[in-house]
Every structure is written in C-alpha cells, then in structure tokens.
Design a protein around this motif. Structure first.
Motif, mmCIF file in Angstrom:
data_model
loop_
_atom_site.group_PDB
_atom_site.id
_atom_site.type_symbol
_atom_site.label_atom_id
_atom_site.label_comp_id
_atom_site.label_asym_id
_atom_site.label_seq_id
_atom_site.Cartn_x
_atom_site.Cartn_y
_atom_site.Cartn_z
ATOM 1 N N PRO A 1 14.722 39.058 58.711
ATOM 2 C CA PRO A 1 15.184 38.689 57.364
ATOM 3 C C PRO A 1 16.654 38.270 57.388
ATOM 4 O O PRO A 1 17.473 38.867 58.088
ATOM 5 C CB PRO A 1 14.990 39.968 56.550
ATOM 6 C CG PRO A 1 14.893 41.065 57.549
ATOM 7 C CD PRO A 1 14.363 40.455 58.811
ATOM 8 N N ILE A 2 16.966 37.245 56.648
ATOM 9 C CA ILE A 2 18.330 36.720 56.612
ATOM 10 C C ILE A 2 19.177 37.635 55.731
ATOM 11 O O ILE A 2 18.821 37.939 54.590
ATOM 12 C CB ILE A 2 18.350 35.280 56.053
ATOM 13 C CG1 ILE A 2 17.549 34.373 56.970
ATOM 14 C CG2 ILE A 2 19.780 34.785 55.891
ATOM 15 C CD1 ILE A 2 17.355 32.973 56.426
ATOM 16 N N GLN A 3 20.289 38.079 56.273
ATOM 17 C CA GLN A 3 21.189 38.936 55.514
ATOM 18 C C GLN A 3 22.272 38.073 54.901
ATOM 19 O O GLN A 3 22.965 37.334 55.600
ATOM 20 C CB GLN A 3 21.810 39.990 56.425
ATOM 21 C CG GLN A 3 20.791 40.932 57.007
ATOM 22 C CD GLN A 3 21.417 41.944 57.936
ATOM 23 O OE1 GLN A 3 22.601 41.924 58.188
ATOM 24 N NE2 GLN A 3 20.600 42.844 58.435
ATOM 25 N N GLN A 4 22.393 38.151 53.598
ATOM 26 C CA GLN A 4 23.395 37.364 52.896
ATOM 27 C C GLN A 4 24.341 38.291 52.158
ATOM 28 O O GLN A 4 23.932 39.315 51.622
ATOM 29 C CB GLN A 4 22.730 36.409 51.901
ATOM 30 C CG GLN A 4 21.846 35.392 52.577
ATOM 31 C CD GLN A 4 21.163 34.483 51.569
ATOM 32 O OE1 GLN A 4 21.158 34.750 50.394
ATOM 33 N NE2 GLN A 4 20.596 33.397 52.071
ATOM 34 N N ALA A 5 25.598 37.891 52.130
ATOM 35 C CA ALA A 5 26.600 38.658 51.393
ATOM 36 C C ALA A 5 26.454 38.352 49.904
ATOM 37 O O ALA A 5 26.125 37.232 49.509
ATOM 38 C CB ALA A 5 27.991 38.313 51.877
ATOM 39 N N HIS A 6 26.680 39.349 49.088
ATOM 40 C CA HIS A 6 26.614 39.145 47.648
ATOM 41 C C HIS A 6 27.751 38.240 47.197
ATOM 42 O O HIS A 6 28.864 38.305 47.727
ATOM 43 C CB HIS A 6 26.689 40.491 46.917
ATOM 44 C CG HIS A 6 25.530 41.388 47.245
ATOM 45 N ND1 HIS A 6 24.262 41.157 46.776
ATOM 46 C CD2 HIS A 6 25.446 42.503 48.006
ATOM 47 C CE1 HIS A 6 23.449 42.096 47.213
ATOM 48 N NE2 HIS A 6 24.153 42.926 47.971
ATOM 49 N N LEU A 7 27.468 37.407 46.198
ATOM 50 C CA LEU A 7 28.503 36.526 45.674
ATOM 51 C C LEU A 7 29.516 37.331 44.879
ATOM 52 O O LEU A 7 29.161 38.134 44.018
ATOM 53 C CB LEU A 7 27.875 35.450 44.785
ATOM 54 C CG LEU A 7 26.931 34.478 45.499
ATOM 55 C CD1 LEU A 7 26.318 33.537 44.485
ATOM 56 C CD2 LEU A 7 27.687 33.706 46.544
ATOM 57 N N VAL A 8 30.763 37.134 45.193
ATOM 58 C CA VAL A 8 31.849 37.832 44.521
ATOM 59 C C VAL A 8 32.833 36.769 44.041
ATOM 60 O O VAL A 8 33.173 35.840 44.783
ATOM 61 C CB VAL A 8 32.559 38.812 45.485
ATOM 62 C CG1 VAL A 8 33.703 39.525 44.804
ATOM 63 C CG2 VAL A 8 31.568 39.804 46.048
ATOM 64 N N PRO A 9 33.272 36.865 42.792
ATOM 65 C CA PRO A 9 34.241 35.864 42.330
ATOM 66 C C PRO A 9 35.548 35.956 43.119
ATOM 67 O O PRO A 9 35.982 37.038 43.510
ATOM 68 C CB PRO A 9 34.459 36.225 40.857
ATOM 69 C CG PRO A 9 33.993 37.622 40.720
ATOM 70 C CD PRO A 9 32.965 37.849 41.780
ATOM 71 N N MET A 10 36.135 34.799 43.354
ATOM 72 C CA MET A 10 37.387 34.763 44.103
ATOM 73 C C MET A 10 38.537 35.218 43.216
ATOM 74 O O MET A 10 38.631 34.844 42.050
ATOM 75 C CB MET A 10 37.648 33.347 44.611
ATOM 76 C CG MET A 10 36.650 32.920 45.643
ATOM 77 S SD MET A 10 36.933 31.258 46.243
ATOM 78 C CE MET A 10 38.504 31.429 47.028
ATOM 79 N N ASN A 11 39.400 36.016 43.758
ATOM 80 C CA ASN A 11 40.568 36.506 43.035
ATOM 81 C C ASN A 11 41.815 35.883 43.633
ATOM 82 O O ASN A 11 41.955 35.812 44.837
ATOM 83 C CB ASN A 11 40.676 38.044 43.112
ATOM 84 C CG ASN A 11 39.507 38.714 42.426
ATOM 85 O OD1 ASN A 11 39.016 38.230 41.414
ATOM 86 N ND2 ASN A 11 39.064 39.831 42.982
ATOM 87 N N LEU A 12 42.695 35.461 42.776
ATOM 88 C CA LEU A 12 43.943 34.899 43.231
ATOM 89 C C LEU A 12 44.870 36.010 43.723
ATOM 90 O O LEU A 12 44.947 37.077 43.131
ATOM 91 C CB LEU A 12 44.637 34.137 42.104
ATOM 92 C CG LEU A 12 43.915 32.877 41.618
ATOM 93 C CD1 LEU A 12 44.649 32.299 40.425
ATOM 94 C CD2 LEU A 12 43.832 31.861 42.725
ATOM 95 N N VAL A 13 45.549 35.722 44.798
ATOM 96 C CA VAL A 13 46.541 36.646 45.316
ATOM 97 C C VAL A 13 47.897 36.034 45.015
ATOM 98 O O VAL A 13 48.226 34.959 45.517
ATOM 99 C CB VAL A 13 46.365 36.881 46.831
ATOM 100 C CG1 VAL A 13 47.437 37.803 47.357
ATOM 101 C CG2 VAL A 13 44.992 37.422 47.110
#
Length: 135
Positions: free
Chosen positions: A120-132
């Motif tokens: 099974p393909i393991q995918q990372a959960h989508l997380v919104p990008m945060n500005l640094v």
C-alpha cells in the motif's frame, strides 16, 4: 521446505574462513577477535555450526548459499513475501545462520519488486503551509 546448500564452496573472502581455521588449528596464531568469536561455533561433520542461545545448532552458510535461502524463503513455493524480520526468523527456524542475517533479510525484502508493486502506498497528510517570518 527443503533447501540444498550442501554443495558449499568456501571462498577466500568468506566470513567463515578465520573461524574454521582457528577451530581446526587452535595452536596457530590468530586474532583475538577470531578467538572470541570461535567460542560460539563448532565444527560438525565438516560444517561450521553456531551454538545459539536457545541451544540450537545453526548451519553457517556463505553468500551464495544465503542468497539462495533468502530467495526460497521470500519468493519460493511456500514464500508469502514476508517482511525482513519475519524472514530472518523463518531462516533461523530452518537452521541457517550468517553474520549479517537481519540486515540482509531486511534489504532483500525491501528490494523485492513484487512487494513494492503490491505494497500500500503511504502518503503524508496534507497540511497547510505556514509562513516563517524572520525576526
């Protein structure tokens, strides 16, 4: 399951050579590391065997033989494409041993093309990008 590895030829770069030489000729000079390792091994009918912690004698095999054993265990007639640690456990249960057993079994199972295709393909959960922001 029967795997024929009796036709083993020990080559010069085989890991078993220093131990076999020490066990056959203990009076010859040898490294301290080899003398300590040899405490866990013995010669049985011309083969090097390891005395495991649970009092089982495991036949020590070289590279050609252990590649064949790993292939039969992983992909053979009864092979269920086990993971690395399970495959290592099965091989020990069949009565074989070599020094880099766990690492080789894990690498073999990770490199199996059929396992990679059907895993099974393991995918990372989508997380919104945060500005640094730099202070």
């Amino acid at each position: 399951m029967e795997i024929d590895v009796n036709s083993a030829i020990i080559t010069e770069d085989d890991w078993r050579n220093p131990i076999i030489n020490y066990l056959q000729y203990p009076t010859l000079p040898s490294e301290k590391r080899v003398r300590i390792m040899a405490l866990n091994y013995l010669m049985w009918n011309g083969d090097l065997v390891q005395k495991s912690k649970d009092e089982v004698l495991l036949k020590c095999i070289g590279k050609k033989e252990y590649m064949k054993v790993m292939g039969e265990t992983h992909e053979g007639i009864y092979g269920a494409h086990q993971g690395g640690r399970k495959m290592c456990w099965l091989i020990r249960r069949y009565g074989y041993f070599w020094l880099t057993m766990i690492k080789d079994c894990i690498d073999y199972s990770k490199g199996c093309e059929a396992c990679q295709r059907h895993d099974p393909i393991q995918q990372a959960h989508l997380v919104p990008m945060n500005l640094v922001v730099k202070p």
